[in-house]
Design an enzyme around this catalytic site. Structure first.
Site, PDB file in Angstrom:
ATOM      1  N   GLY A   4       0.839  -1.191   0.000  1.00  0.00           N
ATOM      2  CA  GLY A   4       0.000   0.000   0.000  1.00  0.00           C
ATOM      3  C   GLY A   4       0.866   1.229   0.000  1.00  0.00           C
ATOM      4  N   GLY A   5       0.259   2.354  -0.265  1.00  0.00           N
ATOM      5  CA  GLY A   5       0.983   3.607  -0.286  1.00  0.00           C
ATOM      6  C   GLY A   5       1.353   4.077   1.112  1.00  0.00           C
ATOM      7  CB  SER A   6       3.436   6.924   2.116  1.00  0.00           C
ATOM      8  OG  SER A   6       3.817   7.563   3.302  1.00  0.00           O
ATOM      9  CB  SER A   7       0.073   7.824   5.408  1.00  0.00           C
ATOM     10  OG  SER A   7       1.266   8.468   5.793  1.00  0.00           O
ATOM     11  N   GLY A   9      -1.727   2.573   6.349  1.00  0.00           N
ATOM     12  CA  GLY A   9      -2.048   1.756   7.517  1.00  0.00           C
ATOM     13  C   GLY A   9      -1.382   0.400   7.548  1.00  0.00           C
ATOM     14  CE  LYS A  10       2.949   0.078   3.322  1.00  0.00           C
ATOM     15  NZ  LYS A  10       2.633   1.505   3.390  1.00  0.00           N
ATOM     16  CB  SER A  11       3.390   0.272  10.000  1.00  0.00           C
ATOM     17  OG  SER A  11       4.341   0.444   8.976  1.00  0.00           O
ATOM     18  CG  ASP A  31       9.171   3.235   6.588  1.00  0.00           C
ATOM     19  OD1 ASP A  31       9.459   3.722   5.472  1.00  0.00           O
ATOM     20  OD2 ASP A  31       8.136   3.545   7.217  1.00  0.00           O
TER      21      ASP A  31
END
Length: 172
Positions: A4-7, A9-11, A31
């Protein structure tokens, strides 16, 4: 494999999955690699950098390290340790192909982590640790041409709910 893109919610989903899935699951993300790189490679050039619109720009040395990193993550899985990868397929199907090659012979659940560009941009602004414009730019870009087994949307569901959906597929 969470893409998914940055921000998006993957993490957050990855951390929830660690609590939901049986056994000890490690998480590695895009990251993780960037943070492990020497500072000089996080300033563009041969490493990774950003243009004025928030687009990620990578050089040859970053691509070499990124390839080795994917092989290393696959080696961890081959050693019997389950892994959740939190990734950003900037190259779309080329990025997925690189991971498919690294993960050959392993069982992989390919998950799209989608998020409305406006919501992702608001998260990006609240975080304050991302290049402005990156979340909006990546929201759809990272999914173009990528094949998935499952899709979740963190704009309409929280990380915990998305993780439960994913965990049900992994353990089902």
């Amino acid at each position: 494999m969470l893409n998914g893109g940055s921000s998006s919610g993957k993490s957050s989903i990855a951390r929830c999955l660690q609590n939901l899935l049986p056994g000890a699951w490690l998480t590695f993300g895009a990251d993780t690699l960037v943070d492990a790189m020497p500072a000089r490679l996080r300033a563009g050039g041969e490493g990774i950098g950003f243009d004025s619109g928030g687009a990620v720009v990578t050089g040859d040395e970053f691509r070499r390290l990124d390839h080795a990193w994917a092989q290393g993550v696959a080696a961890v899985v081959r050693a019997g340790v389950p892994v959740v990868v939190d990734e950003v397929f900037l190259g779309g199907p080329r990025s997925q192909a690189r991971w498919r090659d690294a993960l050959t012979g392993l069982e992989v659940l390919w998950v799209a982590v989608r998020c409305d560009p406006d919501i992702a941009a608001a998260r990006e602004a609240a975080r304050g640790d991302r290049e402005t414009g990156m979340a909006r730019l990546q929201a759809e870009l990272v999914h173009r041409g990528v094949e998935y087994d499952l899709e979740v949307d963190t704009g309409g569901s929280g990380a915990e709910e998305c993780a439960r959906t994913i965990a049900a597929r992994v353990t089902g």
